[in-house]
Structures are given as C-alpha cells and as structure tokens.
Design a protein around this motif. Structure first.
Motif, PDB file in Angstrom:
ATOM      1  N   ASP A 297       0.810  -1.231   0.000  1.00 29.98           N
ATOM      2  CA  ASP A 297       0.000   0.000   0.000  1.00 29.98           C
ATOM      3  C   ASP A 297       0.839   1.276   0.000  1.00 29.98           C
ATOM      4  N   ARG A 298       2.187   1.101   0.005  1.00 30.77           N
ATOM      5  CA  ARG A 298       3.038   2.302   0.025  1.00 30.77           C
ATOM      6  C   ARG A 298       3.029   2.928  -1.376  1.00 30.77           C
ATOM      7  N   PRO A 299       2.880   4.254  -1.459  1.00 34.26           N
ATOM      8  CA  PRO A 299       2.776   4.922  -2.786  1.00 34.26           C
ATOM      9  C   PRO A 299       3.970   4.651  -3.682  1.00 34.26           C
ATOM     10  N   GLU A 300       5.180   4.729  -3.116  1.00 39.37           N
ATOM     11  CA  GLU A 300       6.365   4.550  -3.951  1.00 39.37           C
ATOM     12  C   GLU A 300       6.497   3.087  -4.400  1.00 39.37           C
ATOM     13  N   ILE A 301       6.063   2.116  -3.549  1.00 38.29           N
ATOM     14  CA  ILE A 301       6.117   0.696  -3.889  1.00 38.29           C
ATOM     15  C   ILE A 301       5.104   0.383  -4.983  1.00 38.29           C
ATOM     16  N   ILE A 302       3.918   0.995  -4.880  1.00 37.31           N
ATOM     17  CA  ILE A 302       2.878   0.779  -5.892  1.00 37.31           C
ATOM     18  C   ILE A 302       3.404   1.174  -7.265  1.00 37.31           C
ATOM     19  N   ASP A 303       4.056   2.365  -7.335  1.00 40.09           N
ATOM     20  CA  ASP A 303       4.597   2.820  -8.630  1.00 40.09           C
ATOM     21  C   ASP A 303       5.726   1.915  -9.123  1.00 40.09           C
ATOM     22  N   ALA A 304       6.592   1.522  -8.191  1.00 40.24           N
ATOM     23  CA  ALA A 304       7.734   0.677  -8.589  1.00 40.24           C
ATOM     24  C   ALA A 304       7.265  -0.678  -9.099  1.00 40.24           C
TER      25      ALA A 304
ATOM     26  N   GLY B 291       9.774   5.745  12.951  1.00 38.65           N
ATOM     27  CA  GLY B 291       9.291   7.014  13.477  1.00 38.65           C
ATOM     28  C   GLY B 291      10.075   8.223  13.032  1.00 38.65           C
ATOM     29  N   ILE B 292      10.616   8.262  11.819  1.00 39.14           N
ATOM     30  CA  ILE B 292      11.412   9.381  11.314  1.00 39.14           C
ATOM     31  C   ILE B 292      10.797   9.847  10.000  1.00 39.14           C
ATOM     32  N   ASN B 293      10.691  11.163   9.817  1.00 34.53           N
ATOM     33  CA  ASN B 293      10.247  11.707   8.535  1.00 34.53           C
ATOM     34  C   ASN B 293      11.331  11.451   7.498  1.00 34.53           C
ATOM     35  N   SER B 294      10.904  10.793   6.432  1.00 38.79           N
ATOM     36  CA  SER B 294      11.895  10.378   5.442  1.00 38.79           C
ATOM     37  C   SER B 294      11.391  10.618   4.032  1.00 38.79           C
ATOM     38  N   LEU B 295      12.383  10.658   3.120  1.00 38.32           N
ATOM     39  CA  LEU B 295      12.093  10.743   1.698  1.00 38.32           C
ATOM     40  C   LEU B 295      12.340   9.348   1.117  1.00 38.32           C
ATOM     41  N   TYR B 296      11.340   8.766   0.444  1.00 37.73           N
ATOM     42  CA  TYR B 296      11.410   7.416  -0.110  1.00 37.73           C
ATOM     43  C   TYR B 296      11.450   7.499  -1.634  1.00 37.73           C
ATOM     44  N   VAL B 297      12.366   6.703  -2.215  1.00 38.13           N
ATOM     45  CA  VAL B 297      12.432   6.552  -3.677  1.00 38.13           C
ATOM     46  C   VAL B 297      12.540   5.051  -3.972  1.00 38.13           C
TER      47      VAL B 297
END
Length: 506
Positions: free
Chosen positions: A106-113, A129-135
């Motif tokens: 259900d993760r947005p970046e995983i769905i696209d990948a 628990g950390i704000n992160s940037l996912y690619v």
C-alpha cells in the motif's frame, strides 16, 4: 545637523514605514526562497536516490542473501535500503527485521515501482518514526527502495536559507541608506509645508515657502504659496473695504451734520422774521418789506441748496442719465459765457475765451461729453469766479490738449482763471469737499451752498475726467477739469456711488 522636532517625527515615521516594508519583504523572500530551495533540493535528491536505487538493484540478490553486504551498501548510499517482493512482502531491510515489517503493497512509492515506474513519497516512517524521503525503482524481486531522513534535507535547506537571507540583507543596506536620504528630504519638505500651513491658519499671509522644487511636494508647496498670495490679497482687499466703509460712515455722519447746519440757518432766519412780521411788524412800512426780502433770499438759498443736494444725490446714486456725444469745445464755452455774461457785466468783469487749439489733424477741437453736464460744471466754476473776483477784474477761459496716459487718446483741459484774492494752500486739498468753504461767512453772504465744487468734481468723474485747482494768495485762482475728445466706453447711465461717495472727503 539637528532636525526640528516636527521634521524629526516625520523622518522617524517614514523610516519606520520603510523598515516595516523591508522586513515584510525579507520575510516574504525567506518563505518563498525556503520553499523553492526545499523543492529544488528534494528534486535533486530524488534524482540522486533514483540513480543509487538503480545501481543497488543490480546487487539485489547479493544483498538479500548477505545482510552485512546490504548494510555496507546502505552506508555507502547514505540511506535505508528495503527490498520488497511482488506481493508487497518485505524481503530485506537495513533498519528492521524483514519478518517484523508489515506488507508494503500500500506504500505509494512501492505501488509505482511494482508497476514498472519510479515512485517517491515523503512521510513519517511507521517502523522507525522518522520523517523520510522514499524513492523506489523496479527490481528483479519486485521493488528496491532507498530512504533518507528529511532532517538532512532540512539541514541543507536551512543552510541555503541562511546564505540567501544574509545576501538579501546585505543587498538591502544600500536601499536603507537611500531611503533614509529620501525620508530626510521628504520629512524636511513636509515639515516646512505643515509649518507654513500653521502660519496661514494664524493669519500670517505674508509668509512664503522657499525652494519648493519641481516634485510633487514642490508643486504642493507652490500651490500653497499661491493660496497664501490670494489670501493676502483678499485680506488686504477686506481691510481696504473696511477702511472705506469706516470712511463712508464718517462722510455720511459729516454730511448729515452739514446738511442739518446748512438747513437750520436759513430756516431759523425765515422763522424768526416770519414771527416778527406776525407779531405786528407786517404793519411797519419801514421794516416789513426788508423782512420779506430777507425771507425771500433765504427761501431762494434753501431752494438752491435742495437743488444742489438733489443733483449730487442723483449722480452718486447713479440715476443721472448722461447722453454722451461729440461737441465742439468752443461752442460749449460760448454757450456758457453768454448765459453768465450779464452777471459778470454787473461787476464790470471781463469774461474772455482764449483761442481754442485745434486737434492734431487740424480740425476743430471736440469733446465727448454730455453738454448739459458740462454747462453746469462751467456755470458753477464761472459763478464762483465772478463771486470772488473784484469789480473790474478778468476771467479767462482757457483750453489745452494733452495725451491721457491711461486711455491713450487726447484729452482736453478746460480751465477758469480769475484775478481774485487767491486761496490759501492749506485749503486747496479740501475745496472739492461738500460744504467746505474757505470763508464761510462770505460764502453764505454771496449765496453759496458749499456744494458747487463737489458737483463739479462728480460731474467730471462721470465723464472719465479729473478736476483740480491752482492758486496763490494775491495771484488769483485757476480751476480746471478734463474731458475725453473721443468715446472711452462710458455708460450713459453712470453707477458711480462707491467711488464718488468715497472721494467726497479726499
């Protein structure tokens, strides 16, 4: 240089307003620059992470089977590596045990990948628990994801912001100095304008603004100067009118007093001799005729006085109708001489008309006037001359032509020169006042009303001319008046009350 208090207050307000604008601009620049810097940095970081993910995807099988190798690769990439299967199951992760992580389908970046495209997202990590940037990018097993904390992104953005704010603040320094100079100039001009307005408010209409300049404030100062000039002119006009009204009031009071006095004398004489006759003197043949002659003389004097008062009042009220036309000056003189010649002959006085000059073109001299009014003026002057010229004397009627400085046309001057006793210098300036007499007793004895010269003055004024007198004791007197030779645009019904009433005592 120390500024005046008012100028200083205006200067401080302008500087405060300028600083408020600059600070607002600085805050706006900070907000907009921060957002742009963050977006730019994040976009750049996404591109870097995408490249790294593609390289890491080549080592996916090795990393899944070799945890230490995966950790080394994560350190080299500077982020957290997660490998996700095609069903969303986490196959490996450098921060958490794979079996402890929830399904990532259900993760947005995983769905696209998993769909074969590059995916990215920013959010708070549910596991660490950390704000992160996912690619995330497609990989042999499904998807490979690289995550970096946004704290590092914010740190870089803050550095950019500090550099940008410092540069902007330094760039504002010349603007602040320039605005300070401008504020000082504007405050000085505004201070001067406000102080000048205060001067106008207290009635100092002579004050003027100096060095108004050509800018908007200079134009305002110029308009205020014009307002001051107009107010000064209006105030001076009001003062003159007030003085004139006071003068007219004095003239009115003097006139009433003089008329009352002039009427009282003959009326008292008439009443006294009438009562004497009624008391029995009418039967006295030695006195009754004498008394009746005295009553008749005083009656005639009253008639002349009333007639002169009516004439003077008509002129001043503007109800005398003048009918202007061109007349030969010589004819006017001859006509008046003929009417007064019998009176002059009784005193053996020669009444002589000196040769009348011709006009510039050689024609006979003309005057543009009302013939009846000129006849009355000449009659009054000749009558006075005959009264005060001793028997055997001479009266000359003289004419000269001159160019009028205002009307720019020739005027004619008609004068009556006698060989009488002359008039003292101290009396000359008042001769044309109503009821003014040099020798009151003799004037009444000769039947004068004291209004003849006042009528002469007002008649001449009504024709656009002037009157005057030249005299020396023992040398006789010369009375003169002027008339235009051509039409100067006078209305046939003159409205002269303000001027003539005001000039009665001049």
């Amino acid at each position: 240089m120390i500024m005046p208090p008012l100028t200083g207050r205006i200067f401080l307000k302008l500087i405060a307003a300028v600083l408020a604008v600059l600070i607002t601009s600085l805050v706006a620049v900070d907000i907009m620059a921060s957002r742009i810097a963050e977006d730019t940095y994040v976009d750049t970081l996404k591109m870097e992470l995408t490249q790294k993910c593609r390289i890491l995807a080549l080592e996916e099988q090795t990393m899944v089977s070799n945890a230490p190798r995966m950790e080394d690769m994560a350190k080299a990439a500077g982020g957290r590596i997660t490998v996700v299967g095609r069903d969303g199951t986490v196959l490996a992760d450098t921060e958490q045990a794979a079996n402890k992580l929830a399904n990532h389908s259900d993760r947005p970046e995983i769905i696209d990948a998993l769909k074969g495209t590059i995916g990215s997202d920013k959010r708070l990590s549910a596991s660490v628990g950390i704000n992160s940037l996912y690619v995330a990018v497609p990989s042999p097993s499904g998807a490979l994801r690289l995550a970096v904390p946004l704290k590092e992104v914010q740190t870089q953005v803050d550095i950019i912001r500090r550099h940008l704010l410092t540069a902007t603040a330094i760039a504002f320094i010349p603007s602040i100095l320039l605005m300070a100079f401008f504020a000082r100039s504007v405050s000085r001009k505004l201070g001067q304008i406000i102080e000048y307005a205060a001067q106008l408010a207290v009635g100092n209409f002579q004050a003027r603004l100096q060095d108004t300049g050509s800018d908007e404030l200079g134009l305002l100062g110029g308009k205020l100067n014009e307002t001051g000039e107009k107010l000064e002119a209006m105030f001076e006009q009001l003062e003159r009118e007030h003085a004139e009204l006071e003068k007219l009031e004095r003239v009115r009071k003097d006139f009433i007093i003089n008329v009352s006095h002039e009427l009282r004398t003959p009326l008292a004489s008439i009443q006294g001799y009438t009562e004497t006759l009624l008391d029995g003197a009418i039967d006295d043949p030695a006195h009754n005729v004498k008394f009746l002659n005295i009553i008749s003389a005083n009656t005639e004097r009253l008639g002349r006085l009333i007639a002169d008062l009516l004439t003077l009042s008509r002129i001043e009220l503007g109800i005398t109708k003048f009918q202007f036309a061109s007349y030969f000056v010589e004819g006017l003189l001859l006509d008046c001489r003929e009417s007064l010649l019998p009176i002059a002959s009784k005193k053996q006085i020669d009444l002589v008309i000196e040769p009348v000059p011709a006009e510039n073109d050689g024609n006979r001299l003309e005057a543009f006037c009302d013939s009846e009014a000129v006849h009355q003026v000449l009659s009054n002057l000749l009558d006075n001359a005959i009264k005060y010229t001793p028997e055997g004397g001479r009266i000359n009627l003289q004419v000269r032509v001159f160019d009028h400085p205002e009307h720019k046309i020739p005027f004619t001057e008609i004068s009556v020169q006698d060989t009488g006793a002359g008039i003292p210098k101290e009396d000359l300036s008042r001769l044309f006042e109503r009821f003014y007499r040099v020798d009151k007793a003799r004037s009444r004895e000769l039947g004068g009303t004291g209004l003849g010269l006042a009528i002469v003055k007002h008649m001449a004024k009504a024709h656009g001319g002037e009157v005057g007198v030249d005299s020396e004791i023992g040398q006789g007197s010369r009375f003169w008046f002027t008339l235009p030779t051509r039409d100067i645009g006078l209305e046939e019904t003159q409205t002269l009350q303000p001027e003539l009433t005001g000039s009665a005592s001049s």
